[in-house]
Design an enzyme around this catalytic site. Structure first.
Site, PDB file in Angstrom:
ATOM      1  N   LYS A  49       1.010  -1.386   0.045  1.00 38.81           N
ATOM      2  CA  LYS A  49      -0.074   0.098  -0.185  1.00 38.81           C
ATOM      3  C   LYS A  49       0.977   1.014   0.028  1.00 38.81           C
ATOM      4  O   LYS A  49       0.428   2.451  -0.423  1.00 38.81           O
ATOM      5  CB  LYS A  49      -0.941  -0.039   1.210  1.00 38.81           C
ATOM      6  CG  LYS A  49      -1.794  -1.321   1.243  1.00 38.81           C
ATOM      7  CD  LYS A  49      -2.534  -1.419  -0.108  1.00 38.81           C
ATOM      8  CE  LYS A  49      -3.304  -2.761  -0.128  1.00 38.81           C
ATOM      9  NZ  LYS A  49      -2.886  -4.161   0.433  1.00 38.81           N
ATOM     10  N   TYR A 263     -11.594 -15.686   2.328  1.00 37.74           N
ATOM     11  CA  TYR A 263     -10.539 -14.608   2.656  1.00 37.74           C
ATOM     12  C   TYR A 263     -10.120 -14.703   4.325  1.00 37.74           C
ATOM     13  O   TYR A 263     -10.778 -14.710   5.232  1.00 37.74           O
ATOM     14  CB  TYR A 263     -11.158 -13.220   2.698  1.00 37.74           C
ATOM     15  CG  TYR A 263     -10.406 -11.865   3.076  1.00 37.74           C
ATOM     16  CD1 TYR A 263      -9.276 -11.457   2.320  1.00 37.74           C
ATOM     17  CD2 TYR A 263     -10.794 -11.265   4.212  1.00 37.74           C
ATOM     18  CE1 TYR A 263      -8.381 -10.473   2.818  1.00 37.74           C
ATOM     19  CE2 TYR A 263      -9.710 -10.139   4.702  1.00 37.74           C
ATOM     20  CZ  TYR A 263      -8.686 -10.030   3.995  1.00 37.74           C
ATOM     21  OH  TYR A 263      -8.063  -8.912   4.437  1.00 37.74           O
ATOM     22  N   TYR A 289      -2.315 -13.018   2.810  1.00 36.94           N
ATOM     23  CA  TYR A 289      -2.283 -12.610   1.440  1.00 36.94           C
ATOM     24  C   TYR A 289      -0.862 -13.449   0.994  1.00 36.94           C
ATOM     25  O   TYR A 289      -1.273 -14.370   0.181  1.00 36.94           O
ATOM     26  CB  TYR A 289      -1.661 -11.047   1.325  1.00 36.94           C
ATOM     27  CG  TYR A 289      -2.930 -10.266   1.769  1.00 36.94           C
ATOM     28  CD1 TYR A 289      -3.912 -10.011   0.662  1.00 36.94           C
ATOM     29  CD2 TYR A 289      -3.172  -9.703   2.869  1.00 36.94           C
ATOM     30  CE1 TYR A 289      -5.071  -8.957   0.912  1.00 36.94           C
ATOM     31  CE2 TYR A 289      -4.212  -9.019   3.089  1.00 36.94           C
ATOM     32  CZ  TYR A 289      -5.100  -8.618   2.161  1.00 36.94           C
ATOM     33  OH  TYR A 289      -6.210  -7.700   2.535  1.00 36.94           O
TER      34      TYR A 289
HETATM   35  C1  LIG Z   1      -3.486  -5.501   0.216  1.00 39.01           C
HETATM   36  C2  LIG Z   1      -2.746  -6.395   0.095  1.00 39.01           C
HETATM   37  C3  LIG Z   1      -2.553  -7.380  -1.112  1.00 39.01           C
HETATM   38  C4  LIG Z   1      -3.493  -7.175  -2.132  1.00 39.01           C
HETATM   39  O1  LIG Z   1      -3.264  -6.266  -2.803  1.00 39.01           O
HETATM   40  P1  LIG Z   1      -4.514  -5.673  -4.015  1.00 39.01           P
HETATM   41  O2  LIG Z   1      -3.896  -4.432  -4.563  1.00 39.01           O
HETATM   42  O3  LIG Z   1      -5.451  -5.211  -2.647  1.00 39.01           O
HETATM   43  O4  LIG Z   1      -4.919  -6.756  -4.538  1.00 39.01           O
HETATM   44  C5  LIG Z   1      -1.664  -8.301  -1.105  1.00 39.01           C
HETATM   45  N1  LIG Z   1      -0.757  -8.461  -0.165  1.00 39.01           N
HETATM   46  C6  LIG Z   1      -0.675  -7.734   1.220  1.00 39.01           C
HETATM   47  C7  LIG Z   1       0.067  -8.114   2.047  1.00 39.01           C
HETATM   48  C8  LIG Z   1      -1.883  -6.651   1.216  1.00 39.01           C
HETATM   49  O5  LIG Z   1      -1.816  -6.047   2.344  1.00 39.01           O
END
Ligand SMILES: *Cc1c(COP(=O)(O)O)cnc(C)c1O
Length: 336
Positions: A49, A263, A289
């Site tokens: 992010k 999720y 993730y």
């Molecule tokens: C938000 C996030 C993602 C996914 O990214 P997107 O752009 O929302 O698809 C992947 N890995 C981590 C650790 C995240 O925080």
């Protein structure tokens, strides 16, 4: 090279390293696996992010905002990085964070990213699992405006056009690192959630004229739901940056075979992936993730998708702060 990518703030640590995972590659007896360390972006324990926020925050500042509002799951990494940049820019930060009914472990409700949000002084508003976050975000913005504040709304995951530009930039960075290392990747693998990271990479390679396949491993949404969103963002980003490059719909590939319970729900394959990378490479993935995406890459390697002479790159998008609330799951079984 692309002028439209210059309107950004610079607070991340870039370029992030591109590293070769020799012990993991040998253990899996497959292709050479590389990792792009976007967990090391420098902002409040890092993550993907940060790149997005470098492009989103100039718009917030120009709008005259005094307050940033965004949303996510209780353990949102996006919310944590947003609370950090809001602090650095002297802005208030409100986070709408939603319960995840799929996660039964009560530890999920405190610590980890929630602790860090609080340390950054974000105001946390908890919502039930069935809340429509986009609707609530707008309601919150309206009520803060009534109080005389100037809120700026960032959508969940920072996946708007500007957030996506952060990953157009990452594609350019990765291409030049791959060139310097003398490798051609046959696949770029990443965790796809709200889709902006995936979309930006696809748009970036398209703009560079490089046919690098990008394979998203879904961490929540179904393929049918997320591919059109990724396509729309990639098309918008490619169009915005120009010169014109049309993203082919067929280039958007999200694999939803590794979702398990959905999720935020970890399964044995996710625990194995986190433990393997921690024990063979000394690198921390996360349970929500990157652990899930790596479980997908491991399964693809075991299924014989790649030749030994191939090179693949895994985008480490961060998330390790969420390991703490998943302690019970992470140490439950041993794989290495
Ligand atoms: C938000 C996030 C993602 C996914 O990214 P997107 O752009 O929302 O698809 C992947 N890995 C981590 C650790 C995240 O925080």
């Amino acid at each position: 090279m692309f002028e439209k990518l210059s309107r950004r703030l610079h607070f991340g640590h870039f370029p992030t390293p591109l590293e070769r995972l020799d012990r993991l590659s040998a253990y899996l007896n497959g292709p050479t696996v590389w990792i792009k360390r976007d967990d090391c972006t420098g902002l409040s324990l890092g993550g993907n992010k940060t790149r997005k926020l470098e492009f989103i925050m100039p718009r917030a500042i120009e709008s005259g905002a005094d307050t940033i509002i965004t949303c996510g799951a209780l353990q949102s990494n996006h919310a944590r990085q947003t609370s950090a940049i809001a602090a650095k820019l002297g802005l208030n930060c409100y986070l709408l964070l939603r319960e995840n009914p799929l996660v039964v472990n009560p530890d999920f409700r405190h610590g980890g990213n929630l602790l860090l949000d609080a340390i950054h002084d974000a105001r946390i508003i908890r919502c039930s699992g069935d809340t429509d976050l986009a609707v609530e975000l707008e309601k919150l913005a309206a009520s803060l405006k009534e109080k005389g504040m100037k809120p700026f709304v960032i959508p969940g995951g920072g996946s708007d056009l500007f957030g996506t530009l952060g990953y157009v930039n990452a594609a350019i960075e990765l291409s030049s690192q791959a060139h310097a290392a003398g490798v051609n990747f046959v696949d770029v693998i990443l965790a796809t959630g709200s889709g902006g990271t995936h979309a930006g990479l696809v748009a970036g390679f398209c703009l560079l004229g490089r046919a690098v396949p990008v394979r998203g491993i879904s961490v929540g949404p179904t393929r049918a739901d997320i591919e059109p969103a990724v396509f729309a963002l990639a098309t918008a980003a490619a169009h915005h940056v120009g010169p014109p490059c049309s993203v082919a719909r067929s280039k958007i590939v999200v694999d939803d075979s590794y979702l398990g319970g959905g999720y935020g729900v970890v399964n044995d394959a996710v625990v194995e992936a986190v433990q393997l990378v921690a024990r063979l490479e000394g690198i921390l993935l996360d349970p929500v993730y990157t652990g899930k995406a790596m479980s997908g890459l491991i399964a693809l390697i075991r299924a014989g998708r790649y030749k030994k002479s191939d090179h693949v790159v895994f985008i480490h998008t961060g998330g390790a702060p969420a390991l703490f609330p998943y302690e019970a799951e992470m140490v439950a079984s041993h794989h290495v």
